[in-house]
Write a protein that holds these residues in place. Structure first.
Motif, PDB file in Angstrom:
ATOM      1  N   UNK A  22       1.451  44.643 -17.563  1.00 32.82           N
ATOM      2  CA  UNK A  22       0.678  45.410 -18.532  1.00 32.82           C
ATOM      3  C   UNK A  22      -0.799  45.103 -18.443  1.00 32.82           C
ATOM      4  N   UNK A  23      -1.103  43.840 -18.240  1.00 30.56           N
ATOM      5  CA  UNK A  23      -2.501  43.426 -18.114  1.00 30.56           C
ATOM      6  C   UNK A  23      -3.131  44.085 -16.900  1.00 30.56           C
ATOM      7  N   UNK A  27      -6.380  46.828 -16.853  1.00 31.60           N
ATOM      8  CA  UNK A  27      -7.615  46.234 -16.354  1.00 31.60           C
ATOM      9  C   UNK A  27      -8.655  47.307 -16.063  1.00 31.60           C
ATOM     10  N   UNK A  28      -9.856  47.095 -16.520  1.00 33.47           N
ATOM     11  CA  UNK A  28     -10.939  48.045 -16.288  1.00 33.47           C
ATOM     12  C   UNK A  28     -11.608  47.738 -14.969  1.00 33.47           C
ATOM     13  N   UNK A  29     -11.497  48.656 -14.023  1.00 34.29           N
ATOM     14  CA  UNK A  29     -12.064  48.413 -12.711  1.00 34.29           C
ATOM     15  C   UNK A  29     -13.535  48.796 -12.625  1.00 34.29           C
ATOM     16  N   UNK A 494      -3.423  34.641 -20.336  1.00 39.62           N
ATOM     17  CA  UNK A 494      -3.614  35.986 -19.799  1.00 39.62           C
ATOM     18  C   UNK A 494      -5.027  36.524 -19.987  1.00 39.62           C
ATOM     19  N   UNK A 495      -5.681  36.316 -21.137  1.00 37.27           N
ATOM     20  CA  UNK A 495      -7.074  36.776 -21.244  1.00 37.27           C
ATOM     21  C   UNK A 495      -8.010  36.086 -20.258  1.00 37.27           C
ATOM     22  N   UNK A 496      -7.737  34.812 -19.954  1.00 39.09           N
ATOM     23  CA  UNK A 496      -8.571  34.099 -18.979  1.00 39.09           C
ATOM     24  C   UNK A 496      -8.375  34.704 -17.601  1.00 39.09           C
ATOM     25  N   UNK A 497      -7.114  34.993 -17.252  1.00 42.14           N
ATOM     26  CA  UNK A 497      -6.822  35.625 -15.963  1.00 42.14           C
ATOM     27  C   UNK A 497      -7.483  37.002 -15.879  1.00 42.14           C
ATOM     28  N   UNK A 498      -7.429  37.749 -16.959  1.00 42.73           N
ATOM     29  CA  UNK A 498      -8.058  39.068 -16.970  1.00 42.73           C
ATOM     30  C   UNK A 498      -9.555  38.954 -16.729  1.00 42.73           C
ATOM     31  N   UNK A 499     -10.202  37.984 -17.387  1.00 42.10           N
ATOM     32  CA  UNK A 499     -11.641  37.790 -17.207  1.00 42.10           C
ATOM     33  C   UNK A 499     -11.980  37.372 -15.781  1.00 42.10           C
ATOM     34  N   UNK A 502      -7.592  39.946 -11.999  1.00 43.65           N
ATOM     35  CA  UNK A 502      -6.228  39.774 -11.486  1.00 43.65           C
ATOM     36  C   UNK A 502      -6.170  39.974  -9.972  1.00 43.65           C
ATOM     37  N   UNK A 503      -6.819  41.026  -9.505  1.00 43.14           N
ATOM     38  CA  UNK A 503      -6.742  41.344  -8.077  1.00 43.14           C
ATOM     39  C   UNK A 503      -7.449  40.291  -7.227  1.00 43.14           C
ATOM     40  N   UNK A 504      -8.666  39.922  -7.617  1.00 48.03           N
ATOM     41  CA  UNK A 504      -9.401  38.917  -6.841  1.00 48.03           C
ATOM     42  C   UNK A 504      -8.733  37.553  -6.910  1.00 48.03           C
ATOM     43  N   UNK A 505      -8.094  37.272  -8.029  1.00 45.33           N
ATOM     44  CA  UNK A 505      -7.502  35.954  -8.233  1.00 45.33           C
ATOM     45  C   UNK A 505      -6.201  35.791  -7.450  1.00 45.33           C
TER      46      UNK A 505
END
Length: 521
Positions: A22-23, A27-29, A494-499, A502-505
């Motif tokens: 869901x995250x 995610x706003x690209x 999850x908010x930390x991962x979003x910041x 997700x893709x780069x991480x």
């Protein structure tokens, strides 16, 4: 223990996968734009040029802290003409930036700067000791596969920085100058250099094809190069203890206190740094004695007996210092002619001491990207090429950033029963030893910068806590608290991962910038 984990495993895994997917969908690209103030768009033609750095400079570095000094030496050693402008070249006196993790020390070796921790009374750090409710456990760094010299290092921050500055200034092609950079010079969307005032008050310009801003956590230039979202979750109260010994020599000590953690680590052969975390942005007043009373009545009863006498003596001595703890995810606006690095670019809670490791790792990445380039004058092509930097830095940076933010939240006391269980589960999980301690400590130390491993261990702690609640027989209360524990754990990480992205991480090799080739000079 296996039965406990299995009881919560399926339930926890399904919810975690659902939340992560869901995250990713939400995610706003897009990338926000920051309008640069008009007074910062100063043409190179309108200001007097510094006579010492005419048109020969390859790189201007703003700031000579850990990141700026290390970068100056690294680029200078590669043959670049480097001009470093630092606001204050006297020895800094800070209460953080005193612990270099083993992963950071390896980067120091890679950059040829390992001798900067010599002759400053730096102390070897071999791991951590964790204390909670009268119990403690020792967590050793997994250093078995490394040379015997590899370990963490702790020291006075100012001594370390002065050694770095001396080393960079020893190169004939590095100019280190004291001055206050007031603005960037921008022409047609490209940064051409900086305007700065010398220590005599004279206003000069310095121009170069690449300007790297490393002016620290209080940066006044970052707003033109990124979208800064600075959070201040807490403040550190710093003391120096003398004439005492840590319960575990050559280890950092973390006390899971109420309301938040307390840190102890050696900074010389005779001194121990104490950092008391105070949640929020306001701390008791030092001048009125309110802080001393808080430390004696609230904090002192929670620290190990071996340190209490020295702790109270340090309070009575009166040298109590405070500083806000900042966190800021990296959100750059790629700008031709300029790059952000260090705390000006990316910050995380200093609980885990990962800031210098991230900065030094970033410098290694940037050095490797710039090495093939003979010159840096094609700003547009260089900017497009250096977008790879933001992806290549992610394994180390995102692992340390995420762990710092998540551990701080878990280690803070909470009235919520589910979070109490999570905190206890974390302590007990690390106390199991073996992979349960070496895995998380390898992440914290920068020796194993793998985001997937971090997520695995974080949710393994949550599942371990759920299993304990459901063992030996599930009860409605246990199921309810377990569900809230998992929900709370997810809301932390999850908010930390979003910041972080997700893709780069997790999937950096799917980002086009990952494969950028050097521009043809």
């Amino acid at each position: 223990m296996l039965l406990q984990i299995l009881l919560g495993g399926v339930f926890a895994s399904l919810i975690a996968i659902f939340l992560l997917s869901g995250l990713q969908r939400k995610r706003n690209n897009g990338r926000g734009l920051v309008e640069i103030d008009k007074d910062e768009k100063i043409s190179c033609k309108n200001v007097e040029t510094s006579t010492d750095n005419g048109g020969d400079t390859d790189v201007i570095i703003v700031g000579a802290g850990v990141a700026g000094s290390a970068l100056a030496y690294t680029l200078g050693k590669d043959g670049r003409q480097v001009h470093v402008i630092e606001r204050d070249l006297t020895e800094p006196d800070r209460i953080v930036g005193e612990l270099l993790q083993p992963g950071g020390y390896l980067k120091l070796i890679e950059l040829g700067l390992e001798d900067c921790v010599e002759d400053i009374d730096a102390q070897r750090v071999l791991g951590y000791a964790l204390f909670k409710d009268g119990k403690n456990t020792r967590l050793a760094y997994p250093l078995e596969k490394f040379h015997s010299d590899v370990a963490g290092r702790s020291f006075h921050n100012g001594r370390f920085i002065q050694r770095m500055r001396e080393k960079s200034a020893s190169l004939p092609n590095v100019t280190l100058e004291q001055g206050n950079v007031t603005s960037l010079i921008e022409e047609n969307g490209t940064v051409k250099g900086v305007i700065y005032k010398t220590k005599t008050g004279e206003e000069l310009k310095a121009c170069a094809p690449l300007t790297v801003v490393c002016d620290g956590c209080f940066s006044n230039l970052r707003r033109t190069l990124c979208n800064p979202k600075v959070d201040v979750p807490s403040c550190f109260v710093g003391l120096v203890l003398e004439n005492c010994q840590l319960p575990y020599p050559n280890h950092g000590h973390v006390i899971l206190a109420d309301p938040s953690p307390i840190l102890f680590y050696p900074i010389s052969s005779t001194e121990i740094r104490c950092l008391v975390d105070v949640p929020g942005q306001k701390v008791p007043a030092v001048a009125t004695g309110e802080m001393a009373n808080y430390l004696k009545t609230k904090v002192a009863p929670q620290i190990p007996d071996e340190l209490k006498e020295a702790f109270v003596a340090s309070i009575d001595k009166g040298n109590i210092r405070t500083m806000p703890n900042r966190s800021m995810p990296a959100a750059p606006h790629p700008t031709p002619g300029a790059l952000l690095m260090g705390d000006a670019f990316n910050m995380r809670h200093p609980l885990t001491g990962g800031g210098m490791t991230v900065a030094l790792s970033d410098i290694v990445v940037l050095r490797n990207l710039l090495k093939p380039l003979r010159n840096l004058h094609d700003s547009s092509s260089l900017c497009k090429y250096l977008e790879a930097f933001y992806t290549l830095r992610k394994p180390v940076a995102s692992t340390i950033n995420t762990l710092a933010g998540a551990l701080y939240r878990v280690f803070c006391a909470s009235p919520d029963q589910a979070m109490k269980e999570m905190r206890q589960a974390c302590f007990d999980y690390l106390s199991l030893g073996g992979v349960f301690s070496s895995g998380p400590v390898a992440l914290l130390s920068g020796l194993n910068p793998r985001p997937l491993s971090l997520v695995f261990h974080f949710f393994a702690v949550a599942v371990y806590g759920i299993g304990r609640l459901l063992f030996p027989f599930p009860s409605p209360k246990g199921v309810w608290v377990g569900a809230r524990l998992l929900s709370g754990a997810s809301s932390i990480i999850l908010p930390i991962i979003k910041a972080e992205g997700v893709r780069q991480m997790f999937f950096p090799n799917t980002v086009p910038a990952y494969y950028r080739a050097p521009p043809v000079n």
